[in-house]
Design a protein around this motif. Structure first.
Motif, PDB file in Angstrom:
ATOM      1  N   ASP A   1      78.727  -5.659   0.197  1.00 29.86           N
ATOM      2  CA  ASP A   1      78.502  -7.062   0.573  1.00 29.86           C
ATOM      3  C   ASP A   1      79.839  -7.694   0.965  1.00 29.86           C
ATOM      4  O   ASP A   1      80.455  -8.435   0.186  1.00 29.86           O
ATOM      5  CB  ASP A   1      77.868  -7.831  -0.586  1.00 29.86           C
ATOM      6  CG  ASP A   1      76.543  -7.231  -1.012  1.00 29.86           C
ATOM      7  OD1 ASP A   1      75.802  -6.779  -0.126  1.00 29.86           O
ATOM      8  OD2 ASP A   1      76.253  -7.203  -2.233  1.00 29.86           O
TER       9      ASP A   1
ATOM     10  N   PHE B   1      83.137  -5.695  -7.086  1.00 37.36           N
ATOM     11  CA  PHE B   1      81.703  -5.390  -7.153  1.00 37.36           C
ATOM     12  C   PHE B   1      81.072  -5.541  -5.772  1.00 37.36           C
ATOM     13  O   PHE B   1      80.312  -4.667  -5.314  1.00 37.36           O
ATOM     14  CB  PHE B   1      81.013  -6.315  -8.153  1.00 37.36           C
ATOM     15  CG  PHE B   1      79.515  -6.264  -8.065  1.00 37.36           C
ATOM     16  CD1 PHE B   1      78.810  -5.181  -8.583  1.00 37.36           C
ATOM     17  CD2 PHE B   1      78.795  -7.289  -7.446  1.00 37.36           C
ATOM     18  CE1 PHE B   1      77.418  -5.125  -8.499  1.00 37.36           C
ATOM     19  CE2 PHE B   1      77.418  -7.233  -7.355  1.00 37.36           C
ATOM     20  CZ  PHE B   1      76.726  -6.152  -7.879  1.00 37.36           C
ATOM     21  N   PHE B   2      81.401  -6.645  -5.078  1.00 38.24           N
ATOM     22  CA  PHE B   2      80.836  -6.868  -3.745  1.00 38.24           C
ATOM     23  C   PHE B   2      81.362  -5.842  -2.739  1.00 38.24           C
ATOM     24  O   PHE B   2      80.614  -5.378  -1.873  1.00 38.24           O
ATOM     25  CB  PHE B   2      81.159  -8.286  -3.274  1.00 38.24           C
ATOM     26  CG  PHE B   2      80.370  -9.356  -3.981  1.00 38.24           C
ATOM     27  CD1 PHE B   2      79.029  -9.155  -4.280  1.00 38.24           C
ATOM     28  CD2 PHE B   2      80.958 -10.564  -4.335  1.00 38.24           C
ATOM     29  CE1 PHE B   2      78.283 -10.138  -4.932  1.00 38.24           C
ATOM     30  CE2 PHE B   2      80.223 -11.552  -4.976  1.00 38.24           C
ATOM     31  CZ  PHE B   2      78.889 -11.333  -5.279  1.00 38.24           C
TER      32      PHE B   2
ATOM     33  N   GLY C   1      83.386  -1.931 -10.092  1.00 41.33           N
ATOM     34  CA  GLY C   1      83.893  -3.292  -9.928  1.00 41.33           C
ATOM     35  C   GLY C   1      84.577  -3.813 -11.173  1.00 41.33           C
ATOM     36  O   GLY C   1      85.652  -4.413 -11.117  1.00 41.33           O
TER      37      GLY C   1
ATOM     38  N   THR D   1      89.140   0.371   0.098  1.00 38.24           N
ATOM     39  CA  THR D   1      89.010  -0.214  -1.240  1.00 38.24           C
ATOM     40  C   THR D   1      90.308  -0.068  -2.027  1.00 38.24           C
ATOM     41  O   THR D   1      90.748  -1.006  -2.707  1.00 38.24           O
ATOM     42  CB  THR D   1      87.859   0.472  -2.004  1.00 38.24           C
ATOM     43  OG1 THR D   1      86.659   0.370  -1.249  1.00 38.24           O
ATOM     44  CG2 THR D   1      87.657  -0.170  -3.376  1.00 38.24           C
TER      45      THR D   1
ATOM     46  N   SER E   1      78.251   0.283  -8.575  1.00 30.05           N
ATOM     47  CA  SER E   1      79.008  -0.874  -8.081  1.00 30.05           C
ATOM     48  C   SER E   1      79.514  -1.734  -9.224  1.00 30.05           C
ATOM     49  O   SER E   1      80.666  -2.202  -9.216  1.00 30.05           O
ATOM     50  CB  SER E   1      78.124  -1.714  -7.151  1.00 30.05           C
ATOM     51  OG  SER E   1      77.684  -0.958  -6.047  1.00 30.05           O
TER      52      SER E   1
ATOM     53  N   LEU F   1      80.180 -11.710   0.960  1.00 31.01           N
ATOM     54  CA  LEU F   1      80.367 -12.278  -0.380  1.00 31.01           C
ATOM     55  C   LEU F   1      81.734 -11.910  -0.945  1.00 31.01           C
ATOM     56  O   LEU F   1      82.365 -12.712  -1.658  1.00 31.01           O
ATOM     57  CB  LEU F   1      79.254 -11.779  -1.311  1.00 31.01           C
ATOM     58  CG  LEU F   1      77.840 -12.250  -0.965  1.00 31.01           C
ATOM     59  CD1 LEU F   1      76.816 -11.609  -1.893  1.00 31.01           C
ATOM     60  CD2 LEU F   1      77.751 -13.772  -1.054  1.00 31.01           C
ATOM     61  N   ALA F   2      82.210 -10.694  -0.625  1.00 33.59           N
ATOM     62  CA  ALA F   2      83.546 -10.295  -1.071  1.00 33.59           C
ATOM     63  C   ALA F   2      84.607 -11.188  -0.447  1.00 33.59           C
ATOM     64  O   ALA F   2      85.589 -11.572  -1.099  1.00 33.59           O
ATOM     65  CB  ALA F   2      83.800  -8.832  -0.713  1.00 33.59           C
TER      66      ALA F   2
ATOM     67  N   ASN G   1      79.653  -2.574  -3.398  1.00 34.10           N
ATOM     68  CA  ASN G   1      78.232  -2.713  -3.089  1.00 34.10           C
ATOM     69  C   ASN G   1      77.967  -2.882  -1.598  1.00 34.10           C
ATOM     70  O   ASN G   1      76.816  -2.836  -1.158  1.00 34.10           O
ATOM     71  CB  ASN G   1      77.651  -3.905  -3.856  1.00 34.10           C
ATOM     72  CG  ASN G   1      76.186  -3.745  -4.153  1.00 34.10           C
ATOM     73  OD1 ASN G   1      75.724  -2.655  -4.489  1.00 34.10           O
ATOM     74  ND2 ASN G   1      75.431  -4.830  -3.998  1.00 34.10           N
TER      75      ASN G   1
ATOM     76  N   THR H   1      84.342  -9.569  -9.558  1.00 32.99           N
ATOM     77  CA  THR H   1      83.318  -9.936  -8.570  1.00 32.99           C
ATOM     78  C   THR H   1      83.680  -9.426  -7.185  1.00 32.99           C
ATOM     79  O   THR H   1      82.815  -8.912  -6.463  1.00 32.99           O
ATOM     80  CB  THR H   1      83.140 -11.466  -8.551  1.00 32.99           C
ATOM     81  OG1 THR H   1      82.889 -11.938  -9.877  1.00 32.99           O
ATOM     82  CG2 THR H   1      81.976 -11.856  -7.658  1.00 32.99           C
ATOM     83  N   VAL H   2      84.944  -9.580  -6.810  1.00 28.60           N
ATOM     84  CA  VAL H   2      85.393  -9.105  -5.497  1.00 28.60           C
ATOM     85  C   VAL H   2      85.128  -7.616  -5.332  1.00 28.60           C
ATOM     86  O   VAL H   2      84.532  -7.170  -4.340  1.00 28.60           O
ATOM     87  CB  VAL H   2      86.891  -9.405  -5.287  1.00 28.60           C
ATOM     88  CG1 VAL H   2      87.425  -8.636  -4.072  1.00 28.60           C
ATOM     89  CG2 VAL H   2      87.112 -10.892  -5.072  1.00 28.60           C
TER      90      VAL H   2
ATOM     91  N   THR I   1      84.573 -14.622  -2.201  1.00 29.98           N
ATOM     92  CA  THR I   1      85.217 -14.532  -3.517  1.00 29.98           C
ATOM     93  C   THR I   1      86.721 -14.380  -3.379  1.00 29.98           C
ATOM     94  O   THR I   1      87.484 -14.915  -4.200  1.00 29.98           O
ATOM     95  CB  THR I   1      84.640 -13.351  -4.316  1.00 29.98           C
ATOM     96  OG1 THR I   1      83.226 -13.343  -4.227  1.00 29.98           O
ATOM     97  CG2 THR I   1      85.053 -13.436  -5.777  1.00 29.98           C
TER      98      THR I   1
END
Length: 403
Positions: free
Chosen positions: A189, A183-184, A64, A140, A60, A192-193, A187, A180-181, A196
């Motif tokens: 999440d 990565f979430f 990310g 994605t 991730s 959280l995405a 992953n 960060t986006v 962000t």
């Protein structure tokens, strides 16, 4: 009446002709063979590595970071030239169609990087998350395309800001948010995405408000950015053909020049001195040479098969020698060299000597890497085969190209 849409078509046509002119030389047999070997070897060992992928591998984080950098790097190719600073400023309020078209063009030409990277990361994604369907990865990729458009537009807005510190800060914030986006998302999440993404939208709207407050287009900045990108292309093309548009960058590097320029003060060493300081100070020869050593060393270190490692030693020696050959034409526009009382054979021998020294140093470094890995047979084979290849290639191929 000035038609910016028609002007864009003319400028794009001239730009594509310029690119195709040099791409014919760049995409030659030598490069295609090297690329085929690279891609084939990487694909084989990538697949083998995925088969024994550790369960705790930070997939991730890696995906990310890579996707975040991918969408953040979204340059706008305006295709502007220096004379436009004089002739187009008066038509600034009629250039909306032109800039809309260059934004579309900039997005389209960056699609191939998105497709290549997402295709390369796909096997890693599915190996790490075998329970996920292909639709999740397609989602994605769709988010990547949306963020690519958003970053491209934000970069265009920030090009209306003259202060480089403001542009750097904005880019840094967007890079962190993009990483960060994704990565979430990778992953899993999604909440959280989403949060962000809202933060990114806030930065996006802030960039829009900042751009609207600017008095107009910063023409000199747009021309400078486009010239930098074209000069980068010309430096690569100069490895394969003469590029009259190339502007050589000179870097001082006094301490390095003082080390490499110690040659006898005689007529026969004139070009020894010239080629040495040219290699150190001009263009990107030194940087390219170091990068090839580092990349080649990484391939040799991570590939488990000793015979494939030896093939990569030969391949990177070939790439280095082939690209450094352009030193011979580096000063072709300097007429003073024609009045030097030095024969052409001395000039050729000076370059051949430098190429042999550089590739021999590279051979020794690659061979020492085998010692570090405690592969003593590989050390001997790399040292002998690298030296023999260097001698044959320089005295065969290189000499024939310099006559």
């Amino acid at each position: 009446m000035f038609d910016s849409n028609k002007f864009y078509k003319q400028r794009l046509s001239a730009h594509m002709k310029e690119l195709s002119r040099y791409l014919r030389y760049m995409l030659n047999g030598h490069l295609m063979i090297a690329l085929f070997f690279f891609i084939s070897a990487i694909a084989v060992y990538y697949q083998q590595w995925l088969a024994r992928l550790p369960e705790d591998f930070p997939t991730s984080l890696i995906i990310g970071v890579l996707l975040g950098i991918l969408v953040s790097y979204s340059p706008v190719r305006t295709l502007l030239k220096e004379p436009d600073l004089v002739f187009l400023i008066a038509a600034e309020n009629k250039m909306n169609a032109y800039f809309r078209n260059v934004l579309i063009y900039s997005f389209v030409i960056q699609l191939y990087v998105i497709l290549f990277l997402t295709a390369a990361l796909g096997p890693l994604y599915f190996a790490s998350f075998p329970d996920r369907s292909g639709n999740m990865y397609l989602l994605t990729i769709a988010v990547v395309l949306i963020f690519k458009v958003g970053n491209l537009i934000a970069n265009w807005w920030m090009l209306k800001v003259r202060e480089p510190g403001v542009r750097r800060l904005d880019l840094t914030v967007r890079i962190l948010l993009n990483m960060t986006v994704f990565f979430f998302i990778v992953n899993g999440d999604m909440l959280l995405a989403g949060i962000t993404t809202v933060l990114f939208a806030g930065v996006f709207l802030y960039d829009s408000s900042v751009a609207r407050k600017q008095p107009g287009i910063v023409w000199d900045l747009l021309v400078e950015k486009d010239q930098i990108r074209m000069q980068s292309f010309y430096r690569i093309a100069n490895m394969f053909a003469e590029v009259p548009h190339l502007k050589n960058r000179i870097k001082k590097r006094h301490w390095l020049v003082s080390m490499v320029s110690r040659v006898p003060f005689t007529q026969s060493h004139t070009f020894d001195y010239l080629y040495r300081i040219t290699f150190v100070r001009s263009g990107d020869y030194l940087g390219m040479y170091i990068r090839l050593i580092i990349i080649g060393g990484l391939f040799i270190y991570f590939i488990p098969n000793v015979w494939v490692q030896i093939l990569f030693v030969i391949l990177f020696l070939y790439l280095s020698c082939f690209q450094m050959m352009t030193l011979y034409q580096h000063h072709r526009t300097t007429m003073w060299l024609d009045i030097y009382p030095v024969g052409k054979d001395i000039r050729q021998q000076a370059l051949i000597k430098l190429l042999f020294q550089l590739t021999l140093i590279q051979t020794i470094l690659f061979s020492l890497l085998f010692l570090f890995m405690q592969e003593y047979a590989g050390f001997v084979i790399a040292l002998v085969s690298g030296t023999v290849f260097t001698f044959l290639f320089i005295n065969g191929y290189v000499k024939s190209k310099l006559t």
